[in-house]
Design an enzyme around this catalytic site. Structure first.
Site, PDB file in Angstrom:
ATOM      1  N   CYS A   1       0.836  -1.184   0.000  1.00 62.03           N
ATOM      2  CA  CYS A   1       0.000   0.000   0.000  1.00 62.03           C
ATOM      3  C   CYS A   1       0.877   1.242   0.000  1.00 62.03           C
ATOM      4  CB  CYS A   1      -0.894   0.013   1.245  1.00 62.03           C
ATOM      5  SG  CYS A   1      -1.875  -1.489   1.458  1.00 62.03           S
TER       6      CYS A   1
ATOM      7  N   ARG B   1      -4.662   1.431  -1.032  1.00 60.67           N
ATOM      8  CA  ARG B   1      -4.573  -0.002  -0.760  1.00 60.67           C
ATOM      9  C   ARG B   1      -4.414  -0.844  -2.016  1.00 60.67           C
ATOM     10  NH1 ARG B   1      -8.996  -4.147   1.977  1.00 60.67           N
ATOM     11  NH2 ARG B   1      -7.477  -5.749   2.569  1.00 60.67           N
TER      12      ARG B   1
ATOM     13  N   VAL C   1      -4.077  -7.613  -0.975  1.00 64.69           N
ATOM     14  CA  VAL C   1      -3.340  -8.869  -1.039  1.00 64.69           C
ATOM     15  C   VAL C   1      -3.928  -9.887  -0.061  1.00 64.69           C
ATOM     16  CG1 VAL C   1      -1.090  -9.960  -0.677  1.00 64.69           C
ATOM     17  CG2 VAL C   1      -1.216  -7.717  -1.775  1.00 64.69           C
ATOM     18  N   VAL C   2      -4.278  -9.423   1.139  1.00 63.91           N
ATOM     19  CA  VAL C   2      -4.831 -10.289   2.185  1.00 63.91           C
ATOM     20  C   VAL C   2      -6.133  -9.679   2.707  1.00 63.91           C
ATOM     21  CG1 VAL C   2      -4.454 -11.257   4.486  1.00 63.91           C
ATOM     22  CG2 VAL C   2      -2.551 -11.133   2.865  1.00 63.91           C
TER      23      VAL C   2
ATOM     24  N   GLY D   1       2.728  -2.822   3.920  1.00 69.68           N
ATOM     25  CA  GLY D   1       3.606  -3.969   4.058  1.00 69.68           C
ATOM     26  C   GLY D   1       2.875  -5.263   4.304  1.00 69.68           C
TER      27      GLY D   1
ATOM     28  N   GLY E   1      14.764 -12.805  -5.682  1.00 65.95           N
ATOM     29  CA  GLY E   1      16.002 -13.252  -5.047  1.00 65.95           C
ATOM     30  C   GLY E   1      16.895 -12.109  -4.586  1.00 65.95           C
TER      31      GLY E   1
END
Length: 608
Positions: A2, A50, A53-54, A78, A377
Site C-alpha cells: 500500500c 490499498r 493482497v490479504v 507492508g 532473489g
C-alpha cells in the site's frame, strides 16, 4: 502493499484539511490502486491507498481502535509474515479481532506492547500510529528497510509518507536541495546515505528504527541491529539451518489472497527460491508461474563485464523445466527503454540507475497483468557476501565504499566551480567514516576477516537499501508487490556471523547456499558463476541516450548545465573522449538526463 501518508499537528485541528489529505493520498494512487481511505480527527490526518493482497473485506485503512473515549489510528504499508502466530498470542492475552487481516494484528500488537510491538514483528512494513491517549505519533520501519517511509517537521507539524511526492503535495513542503543534497546526488549517486531524504529538511526513517513524536520532543530508537559474535555451528549444521530458514520464509511469503508468482533469472538466488516455492505450491495442487527478462538482439550484443559472465536465458529455461513452472520471458527493445527512462525517476522522486531500473519497471508492468505478488532473489549477494568486491584485495583495502571504485565518477564531470563548492571527496570520506563507526567488530577475527565484515556491513546497510528502493518503486509504480525472502531478518542475523570462509565453501562464492539448495536444484545450476542483473548492450539504446544528452547540452535552459563540465560531457556525447568506455558513457548519460528532468519537473530550488 500500500501507500501511506498524513500529518499530525499539535498546534491546530485538522478536521477541515480533507482537500490537502486527498491530494497527498492521490499522489501515491499507483501504490494502492484498489481502494483509498481517509481519517481526520482532532490533531491527526491519515491517508491510505490499498493494494489488496490479504483479506479484501477486513483490511480497510486507516484502521481505528477506540476505547474509553480515546482513539488509536494506524496507516500501514507492508506484510506481517508472522501475523497468524501473533494473532493467536494476542487472543490468549484477551484481544478480540473483527477481521483476518495482518493490519488488525499490527494495531493490536501496538495496543498490547506499544512501541515494543516492533520486536514481535517478522515482515516488511512501514507504518504510522497516532495514539490519542498520549498525543503521540509513532513512525516505524522494518528491519532491513524493504518498505519506505519519509517525514518532515514543518513548524511543529510532522508530515509523513511512503514516497517523497506525497510530502510535496502538502502546502508547507517545497522541493529544495542544498549542498548536502547535491553531494548525495553527485557524490554518492542513487546509493544514498541512510536516513537522508536528499531534499532539504526531509528525512527517512532508517531501517530497523522507529521514531516517536510528541508536542515537545522527538525520540529515535534503533530496535534492531547486527551483533557480532563467534559462529558456533559446524558446516553441516549451518547448511541445514540456512535450508530451514529459506523453506520457512518462502512458505510464509507465499501466503496471499491473490496470485503469487516468482522472478527467475537462472542465477542461484532466484532459482533456489523458485524451486522451493514450486515444491511448496505443488502440495496444494498449484503450479508456480515464473518470469524472466531479456533484451531484443541480446544474442548479438551481449558482452561479458565485471559483473556479468554469461546470458541468463539458457539457464532460465533449464530451471523452469526442472522446477515445473509455467514460465514467460519478457523481451524488451531499446525504444521502450529510452521512452520509459524517466518513469523510475518519477517513481522514486530522485535520479536512479537508468535502463537497469527501467527494464525492471517494464518487467513488473508485464507481470502485473497476471498477478499481484512476486518473490524475488534480491539481497542474497549482500547477506551471503556474493559480490566480486568481497574477494578482491583492491576493494577490501579501499578506504571508501567499494562500489565507488567501479563508477567512472559522476563527480568527475562536475564543473570546477561545483567541485570547489561541494568538495565531493570530503563528503564521500565523511559518509564512509560514519559507516565504519557503526560496524560491530569482533576481537577474535583476523585482519582480513575484519575487512570482510566491514565490507559486509557496507553492503547490508548502504548498498542493499538502494536495491530495495529500486525494487519497491519499480514494482509499486505498477501496483505490484514484490517480496524478498532473503531479507528475512532472522536469516540476515544468522548469516552475519557465518565466516566468509564457510560462506565460500567448495571454493566458490555463496558455496554454502549452493549446498543448502542441493535438494532443489541441479548441480550445474547450483554452481553457475554469479552473473548480475542484465544490462543492455544494444547500440540503439546508447544512441538514443547520447542524442538526448546532446539536446540537453544544446538547450541553455537545461538546469543540469549549471553543475557539470559541459565541454567534457559534449566530448563524451560526440564520441571524441577516449578515457571512457561505451557502457560507462551510457550510465553517465542515463544519470545526467534524469538529473536534468528531475530538476525541471519537480521545479527544484537550489540553495548553496
Amino acid at each position: 502493499m500500500c501507500g501511506i501518508t498524513g500529518w499530525v499537528s499539535w498546534t491546530r485541528l485538522l478536521g477541515n484539511q480533507e482537500k490537502t489529505l486527498k491530494e497527498m493520498t492521490e499522489s501515491i494512487t499507483h501504490r494502492g490502486p484498489d481502494a483509498d481511505g481517509f481519517w481526520l480527527d482532532g490533531h491527526a490526518a491519515f491517508g491510505h491507498r490499498r493494494l489488496i493482497v490479504v483479506d479484501p473485506e477486513g483490511g480497510l485503512q486507516p484502521m481505528i481502535y477506540e476505547a474509553d473515549g480515546s482513539k488509536v489510528a494506524l496507516s500501514y504499508n507492508g506484510e506481517i509474515y508472522n501475523f497468524q502466530e501473533l494473532r493467536e498470542e494476542l487472543t490468549v492475552l484477551g484481544h478480540t479481532f473483527q477481521s483476518s487481516s495482518d493490519t488488525e494484528v499490527l494495531l493490536h500488537s501496538y495496543l498490547e506492547w506499544e512501541e515494543n510491538c516492533v520486536h514481535h514483528l517478522n515482515g516488511i512494513f512501514a507504518f504510522a500510529i497516532w495514539d490519542e491517549r498520549k498525543d503521540q505519533l509513532m513512525l516505524g520501519r522494518d528491519h532491513l528497510g524493504v518498505k519506505p517511509l519519509y517525514f518532515a517537521n514543518r513548524d511543529g507539524e510532522i508530515i509523513f509518507g511512503s514516497e517523497l511526492k506525497t510530502l510535496f503535495a502538502h502546502p508547507s513542503i517545497e522541493p529544495v536541495i542544498d549542498k548536502n543534497g547535491l553531494s548525495e546526488v553527485f557524490g554518492l549517486g542513487p546509493i544514498r546515505t541512510p536516513g537522508q531524504g536528499v531534499f532539504k529538511d526531509i528525512e527517512e526513517v532508517r531501517a530497523g528504527h522507529y521514531v516517536l513524536f510528541t508536542k515537545d520532543e522527538r525520540h529515535t530508537e534503533r530496535y534492531w541491529k547486527l551483533e557480532s559474535k563467534t559462529h558456533e555451528d559446524d558446516l553441516d549444521e549451518t547448511v541445514e539451518n540456512i535450508k530451514w530458514y529459506l523453506e520457512d520464509t518462502v512458505n510464509r511469503q507465499l501466503y496471499a489472497d491473490r496470485p503469487v508468482v516468482s522472478m527467475l533469472s537462472g542465477g542461484l538466488d532466484s532459482s533456489g527460491l523458485t524451486a522451493i516455492a514450486s515444491k511448496q505450491l505443488e502440495k496444494t495442487g498449484n503450479t508456480l508461474h515464473t518470469y524472466s527478462m531479456d533484451f531484443e538482439n541480446s544474442d548479438d550484443s551481449f558482452a561479458q563485464d565485471f559483473l556479468r559472465v554469461d546470458k541468463d536465458e539458457p539457464w532460465v529455461k533449464k530451471v523452469a523445466e526442472h522446477a515445473g513452472t509455467n514460465h514467460e520471458s519478457i523481451i524488451l527493445d531499446a525504444e521502450s527503454l529510452v521512452n520509459n527512462l524517466l518513469v523510475p525517476m518519477r517513481a522514486r522522486d530522485l535520479p536512479g540507475v537508468g535502463e537497469i531500473e527501467t527494464s525492471l519497471y517494464l518487467l513488473f508492468k508485464e507481470m502485473e497483468k497476471d498477478a499481484t505478488v512476486a518473490l524475488s532473489g534480491e539481497s542474497a549477494d549482500e547477506v551471503f557476501s556474493g559480490y566480486p568486491w568481497f574477494h578482491k584485495e583492491e576493494f577490501l583495502d579501499a578506504d571508501t565504499f567499494p562500489w565507488l571504485l567501479n563508477m567512472q565518477g559522476i563527480s568527475g564531470i562536475l564543473s570546477d566551480d561545483m567541485k570547489e563548492k561541494l568538495d565531493i571527496p570530503a563528503y564521500q570520506k565523511a559518509r564512509y567514516q560514519e559507516a565504519l563507526e557503526e560496524v560491530p567488530t569482533l576481537d577474535s577475527e583476523t585482519e582480513t576477516q575484519a575487512k570482510q565484515r566491514r565490507m559486509s556491513y557496507m553492503f547490508i546497510t548502504r548498498f542493499l537499501p538502494f536495491m530495495l528502493d529500486r525494487k519497491d518503486r519499480s514494482s509499486m509504480m505498477t501496483g505490484f508487490e514484490v517480496r524478498v525472502p532473503f531479507c528475512d531478518y532472522r536469516l540476515v542475523e544468522y548469516l552475519w556471523n557465518v565466516p566468509i570462509e564457510m560462506k565460500n565453501v567448495d571454493g566458490i562464492e555463496k558455496g554454502i547456499l549452493r549446498r543448502a539448495l542441493a535438494d532443489y536444484l541441479p548441480e550445474d545450476v547450483r554452481y553457475r558463476k554469479k552473473s548480475a542483473y542484465p544490462s543492455t548492450k544494444d547500440e540503439e539504446y546508447l544512441a538514443g541516450v547520447r542524442n538526448w544528452m546532446l539536446r540537453i547540452l544544446d538547450d541553455p535552459d537545461s538546469p543540469v548545465l549549471a553543475f557539470i563540465d559541459t565541454d567534457k560531457i559534449r566530448s563524451i556525447a560526440e564520441e571524441k573522449a577516449t578515457d571512457i568506455d561505451a557502457n560507462a558513457a551510457k550510465s553517465l548519460f542515463d544519470y545526467l538526463i534524469q538529473i536534468n528532468e528531475w530538476m525541471k519537473e519537480y521545479d527544484i530550488k537550489v540553495e548553496l
